[in-house]
Structures are given as structure tokens and as C-alpha cells.
Motif scaffolding. Structure first.
Motif, PDB file in Angstrom:
ATOM      1  N   ARG A 146      -4.268  -7.636 -17.127  1.00 25.52           N
ATOM      2  CA  ARG A 146      -4.833  -5.947 -16.670  1.00 25.52           C
ATOM      3  C   ARG A 146      -3.175  -5.120 -16.783  1.00 25.52           C
ATOM      4  NH1 ARG A 146      -9.140  -4.056 -12.975  1.00 25.52           N
ATOM      5  NH2 ARG A 146      -7.161  -4.885 -11.295  1.00 25.52           N
TER       6      ARG A 146
ATOM      7  N   LYS B  13       1.182  -0.769  -0.022  1.00 25.18           N
ATOM      8  CA  LYS B  13       0.145  -0.066   0.066  1.00 25.18           C
ATOM      9  C   LYS B  13       0.578   0.986  -0.112  1.00 25.18           C
ATOM     10  CE  LYS B  13      -4.454  -1.868   2.478  1.00 25.18           C
ATOM     11  NZ  LYS B  13      -4.822  -2.203   3.593  1.00 25.18           N
TER      12      LYS B  13
ATOM     13  N   PHE C 215      -4.079  -8.375  -7.653  1.00 25.51           N
ATOM     14  CA  PHE C 215      -4.843  -8.271  -6.145  1.00 25.51           C
ATOM     15  C   PHE C 215      -5.099 -10.093  -6.217  1.00 25.51           C
ATOM     16  CE2 PHE C 215      -5.442  -4.455  -7.465  1.00 25.51           C
ATOM     17  CZ  PHE C 215      -4.689  -3.550  -7.513  1.00 25.51           C
TER      18      PHE C 215
ATOM     19  N   LEU D  85      -0.329  -3.918 -10.506  1.00 31.42           N
ATOM     20  CA  LEU D  85      -0.377  -3.940  -9.668  1.00 31.42           C
ATOM     21  C   LEU D  85      -1.386  -5.158  -9.839  1.00 31.42           C
ATOM     22  CD1 LEU D  85      -2.194  -0.834  -7.678  1.00 31.42           C
ATOM     23  CD2 LEU D  85      -0.108  -1.924  -7.404  1.00 31.42           C
TER      24      LEU D  85
ATOM     25  N   GLN E  40      -9.832  -8.090  -7.745  1.00 30.72           N
ATOM     26  CA  GLN E  40     -10.388  -6.342  -8.785  1.00 30.72           C
ATOM     27  C   GLN E  40     -11.047  -5.873 -10.046  1.00 30.72           C
ATOM     28  OE1 GLN E  40     -10.502  -4.747  -5.814  1.00 30.72           O
ATOM     29  NE2 GLN E  40      -8.804  -4.406  -4.850  1.00 30.72           N
ATOM     30  N   LEU E  41     -11.577  -7.353  -9.983  1.00 30.08           N
ATOM     31  CA  LEU E  41     -11.860  -7.032 -11.515  1.00 30.08           C
ATOM     32  C   LEU E  41     -13.250  -6.727 -11.912  1.00 30.08           C
ATOM     33  CD1 LEU E  41     -11.246 -10.134 -13.305  1.00 30.08           C
ATOM     34  CD2 LEU E  41      -9.739  -8.267 -13.370  1.00 30.08           C
ATOM     35  N   LEU E  42     -13.690  -5.531 -12.762  1.00 28.78           N
ATOM     36  CA  LEU E  42     -14.864  -4.889 -12.743  1.00 28.78           C
ATOM     37  C   LEU E  42     -15.721  -6.137 -13.828  1.00 28.78           C
ATOM     38  CD1 LEU E  42     -14.021  -1.267 -14.323  1.00 28.78           C
ATOM     39  CD2 LEU E  42     -14.414  -1.978 -11.640  1.00 28.78           C
TER      40      LEU E  42
END
Lengths: 325, 252
Positions: free
Chosen positions: B150, B46, B85, B83, B89-91
Motif C-alpha cells: 500500500r 510524525k 506502521f 508510510l 494500519q490496514l482496514l
């Protein structure tokens, strides 16, 4: 890729992507926000229309009221041209004397027409309208005076009009010179109050539009919270995230403005028939006039502006609170 | 690529997440960051991604002192990082293509360029042909590979991954790690937070071990995997002591 020698300069890391010019990126960003928000609106037609309808009603109220007062003003304007002066002659004045006076006055340049209404004619008219002929038969003689109805030239200013009136009042045959304009003035004053009311109402309902748009955008931001977090994580600027919400606000306002125009047109359509009948009763060819193109543009652009401001406020308040943690 | 000098992070509640953390990740280096949950691994990521600011100490990423970056510069800093995760953290309301394209769209690239780069990235993670699917229809491993595509699509010099194999079975995990090694091979610096000890033991890369917010071990890169964990353990203690002195000398 895998056969790249390890000591060679790393191609992936060094070859930077060529970005288009700043202006191009700016224009593309806006175009993209514009298209994507339109897409969102179309994908949720019910929600979009409902929001637009609420804004439309809020905009239609002041717009419609303004139009009504405008129309009323037009009617009054029509009457103003036909200002009349009634000269009630003394009872002692004989009909022939009244005729002579009418002739004399007819020569005056300030007056366009002079009509003599003989006491007998007045009585007949009164009988017809009041239906009290029996009662009138009891009278020994006609109690009504001779009446001269004068139409002054329409371009007389109030001072000249007052001078004319004083002049006429001073004539020995004249009992009372009455200018039938006081009520027109009063009506005008009332219309002015009405106009002011429209401004106040417009301001109030404009505020309502701000709140409606702001709240809709706030909900939109909450619904897209995750998306905002992810896009911020991968380097989206606040401007990038803000843009679609601002466009959304503009679309809502624009749609609301169009909706308001449709509502006003509908109301006018419904009112046209009864108003036509009323105008016919007054032997007038008056027709309700619709919103002019300029006024229509004003409503739509005004709606869009209110939408923009509303979403701007909402975005400013709520977007900064969403930061990846 | 990443340089930490006496970095401390204390959260407003009083929790001390990191204490005097000092280490350096070289350009083109790949390392694992391990430690128990709550050891401060995520806090470190972070700090690098500027989701948090250090309480004290210096943090230099890609030659830039993060302490000097103003808030409005943070997005541009993040664009230089890839980054990844644990929860991807996909849409989920967008296709695989749109997900991978997002960093390029944010940066304002031309449509044709975006298409070309996205397909290349998807090819790299072996998802070509699935660009029009929605992430929810993909398996966990595939979703993670979308996340990786991504992260690399705008060619960052540094990849940061937070438990990228956390939810995957061993075979898929090894596959994902293989991908990271591929990117590292072409010069990308990689820092992976993980506690998948079984997996990383079989890999030669450097391992940084964090415990209670402190760097407790720095296992350098080995050209051959360690045969048994106990052997590695001794190596750790020695090297961490050595590294700590090196850093101090270097700073002064």
C-alpha cells in the motif's frame, strides 16, 4: 529490477503515475461514494430500514396532515358553490303571496333558482325529523312561516352578495333573509389555521429529521473512526472522507421520503372505505385524493435535502475531531 | 530528501520530545533511526508526515518546507510519502486488493490503472494471488507486506517505516528489510525507525541514533557490516561530531 545499474536514473521514483482529468476524478469520486454507500445500506438492511422508517414517520405526519386539510378544503369548496339564501317570510304572508314573490324573484338575474317551501311542507319535514308529531298536534295552527330558498349565481362576489341580501331583507314580505355562508367562512378560517399548523409541525418534524440523520451519521463516523484515521494518514482529503457520509445522509432522507409516501398511501387506503361510507350518507361522490406526483416529488426531494443538511452538520462537527496523532 | 534544521518539538504537556535535531537524508538514501522507546523516533516520523508540527526549527521534505504547508495541503503532502506502521494500519473489513488500492483511489486514478498498479505492487511483495483475501486471514509478515504494498503503490519518493519488523520473527524481519533494500535500490529514499539492533547490524545502511530527543550518533553507510558492535560505537561518536559541524557550515 534488481539488475538496474545503481547510477542509472531511478525509474520508480521518476515515473509519475498519470492521473485522469480533474473533472473525471471528481465525477468518479462521487460515483464511487454513491455506489459504496448504497452497498453499505444493502449490507445492513435492518439498520437502514429502521433509520428510514423513523425519518419516514417524521415526514409522513406533516405530509398526511397537509393532505387531510387539502381534502377537507376540497369538500368545503364543493359546498361554497351551493351557497343558499333562506328567506323566512312573515307569518301574515299567505301561501299565494309567497308563490307570487317567488315568481318575481325568479326573474332577477342574480338568482339561479328560487324554491318555495310552504309552511305545511316545513311542518311535515319537521315532524318527520323530530318525531314530535304528538306535540305538534296540540298546536292550533302551523307556527312555521313560508320559506323561499334562493340559490344566488355562483360568481357573485361578497359585495354583490351583501347588496343582494340587503335588498331582499328590505322586501315587506321578508321577516329574515339569511345567508348560509357564515359557517363556511368559519370553516375556511379553521382550515387556514390548520394549514399554518401543518407548516409549524412540518418545520418541527423537519428538525427532527435533521437530528435523526445527524445522529445516525455521527454514529457512522464513530464506527469508522479507525478507517478515517488510516485514510487520512495515506493522504485522503477531508472532502474524500466527507463524501460517503454526505451520500449516506441523502440516501437516508430519500428512503425516508419514499417511506413517508408509502405510509400516507397506506393511511389513505385504510381511510378510503369509511370516508366513502360517510360521503354516501351525504349523497356526495367525494373521494379522498392521494398525493399528487408533484407533492410526492416534493416529499422525496425534501427528505433528501434534509438528509444532506443533517449529515453535513454532523460531518462538520465530528470529522475534524479525528486527526491522526 | 529530508532535511531537519534545529527541529524542536515540545508537547503541550511540557514533554520535550525533540531538541535541536539537525540531519539530512539524501535523495535515494536508506537509513535506520534507532533509539530507546521515548527517545523521540516516532515524534520525528510524525513531524515528517505532518501529524504533528515542530515547535521550532525547519523541516524540509522533498524540497518543500513543511512549515509553509497549510492544513488543507497536508493530504497532498502525505500522498508523496509511503508510510508503514508497526501495527500495519490496514482496514480489516476490506480485501487485500482494496487496502492496497486505497492510495490510488484517494488520488482518483482510473479503475484499470488501479488494478494494474495494485497487482504489480502485490507482485513485488510476493502476495499475488491473495488479493481477494481479508487481511485478518494473513500472517503477521504477510499483513506487513500488504502495508508495504500500500505504501509503494503510488510510487512515493520517500518511504517512512515505524518499527516495521516490531512484531515479526528474525527471518520474516530480514525478508521485510530485504524488500526495503529493493525499493531503495531503484531510487526510493527510505527511513526506518527500529530498535532491532541485531538485524540492522548486519546491514550496511546509515544509522541515526536518537537519545532523549537529541541526535547522539550518526553511523555512515558501510560497505561491509561491522564485525562487532564496539567498533561501530567509536565510529559513531566521531562521525556525529563531524556531521554536526558540517551541517552548521552548510546552513550558513
Amino acid at each position: 529490477m534488481s539488475n538496474t545499474p545503481r547510477h542509472a536514473p531511478p525509474p520508480r521514483a521518476t515515473s509519475r503515475l498519470q492521473r485522469p482529468s480533474l473533472l473525471y476524478r471528481y465525477a468518479m469520486g462521487h460515483l464511487q461514494a454513491l455506489v459504496s454507500t448504497l452497498g453499505q445500506l444493502v449490507r445492513q438492511p435492518f439498520n437502514s430500514l429502521l433509520t428510514a422508517l423513523v425519518i419516514g414517520i417524521a415526514l409522513a405526519l406533516p405530509a398526511g396532515l397537509h393532505l387531510m386539510i387539502d381534502n377537507l378544503g376540497q369538500v368545503v369548496e364543493g359546498w361554497k358553490g351551493s351557497t343558499r339564501i333562506s328567506l323566512f317570510l312573515t307569518l301574515e304572508t299567505a301561501t299565494s303571496e309567497a308563490e307570487a314573490l317567488a315568481k318575481r324573484l325568479g326573474a332577477r338575474t342574480e338568482l339561479e333558482t328560487v324554491t318555495h317551501v310552504a309552511p305545511a311542507d316545513s311542518l311535515a319535514e319537521f315532524e318527520q325529523h323530530s318525531g314530535m308529531s304528538d306535540l305538534l298536534d296540540l298546536l292550533e295552527r302551523n307556527p312555521l312561516p313560508s320559506l323561499l330558498v334562493l340559490t344566488p349565481r355562483s360568481d357573485l362576489d361578497p359585495v354583490a352578495m351583501q347588496a343582494l341580501l340587503t335588498d331582499l331583507q328590505a322586501l315587506p314580505e321578508v321577516e329574515l333573509a339569511q345567508l348560509d355562508m357564515a359557517w363556511v367562512k368559519r370553516l375556511h378560517a379553521m382550515l387556514a389555521i390548520g394549514q399554518r399548523g401543518v407548516v409549524l409541525l412540518g418545520a418541527l418534524l423537519g428538525l427532527a429529521v435533521l437530528v435523526v440523520v445527524g445522529n445516525t451519521i455521527r454514529l457512522g463516523i464513530q464506527n469508522r473512526r479507525e478507517e478515517i484515521l488510516v485514510t487520512k494518514l495515506i493522504g485522503a482529503t477531508n472532502a474524500f472522507i466527507r463524501r460517503p457520509f454526505l451520500y449516506m445522509g441523502v440516501w437516508y432522507g430519500l428512503l425516508g421520503g419514499l417511506m413517508a409516501l408509502a405510509l400516507v398511501a397506506l393511511a389513505l387506503h385504510l381511510l378510503a372505505a369509511p370516508v366513502g361510507e360517510l360521503a354516501l350518507l351525504y349523497q356526495s361522490d367525494f373521494v379522498l385524493h392521494n398525493v399528487t406526483p408533484l407533492q410526492g416529488l416534493l416529499v422525496v426531494v425534501g427528505g433528501a435535502l434534509l438528509g444532506l443538511v443533517g449529515s453535513w452538520v454532523a460531518v462538520g462537527r465530528h470529522l475534524s475531531a479525528i486527526e491522526p496523532r | 530528501m529530508i532535511r531537519l534544521i534545529n527541529v524542536c518539538k515540545r508537547y503541550p504537556g511540557g514533554h520535550q520530545a525533540l531538541t535541536n535535531l539537525t540531519f539530512e537524508l539524501e535523495d535515494g538514501e536508506m537509513a535506520f533511526l534507532t533509539g530507546h522507546s521515548g527517545a523521540g523516533k516516532s515524534t520525528l516520523l510524525k513531524l515528517i508526515a505532518l501529524m504533528e508540527r515542530p515547535t521550532s526549527g525547519q523541516l524540509i521534505v522533498n524540497g518543500k518546507n513543511l512549515g509553509k504547508l497549510k492544513t488543507h495541503q497536508v493530504p497532498y503532502h502525505r500522498r508523496n510519502l509511503g508510510l508503514i506502521f508497526q501495527n500495519h494500519q490496514l482496514l480489516y473489513d476490506r480485501t487485500v486488493f482494496d487496502n492496497v488500492a486505497l492510495p490510488l483511489v484517494i488520488a482518483g486514478h482510473r479503475h484499470q490503472e488501479v488494478r494494474r498498479r495494485v497487482l504489480a505492487a502485490l507482485d513485488k511483495v510476493q502476495l499475488l494471488g491473495k488479493e481477494h483475501l481479508y487481511p485478518i486471514t494473513l500472517s503477521g509478515g504477510e499483513q506487513q507486506r500488504v502495508g508495504i504494498a500500500r505504501a509503494v503503490v503510488n510510487r512515493p519518493k520517500l518511504l517512512l517505516a515505524d518499527e516495521p519488523t516490531g512484531n515479526l520473527d528474525p527471518d520474516l524481519s530480514a525478508e521485510i528489510m530485504g524488500l526495503f533494500q529493493d525499493f531503495n535500490r531503484v531510487g526510493v529514499s527510505v527511513l526506518i525507525v527500529t530498535h532491532d539492533y541485531d538485524l540492522i547490524r548486519s546491514m550496511p545502511n546509515r544509522i541515526l541514533h536518537v537519545e532523549h530527543g537529541k541526535l547522539e550518533g550518526d553511523y555512515p553507510r558501510r560497505d561491509r557490516p561491522a564485525a562487532n558492535p564496539a567498533e561501530g560505537q567509536t565510529q559513531v561518536t566521531q562521525s556525529s561530531e563531524r556531521d554536526a559541524t558540517d551541517e552548521e557550515d552548510g546552513d550558513e
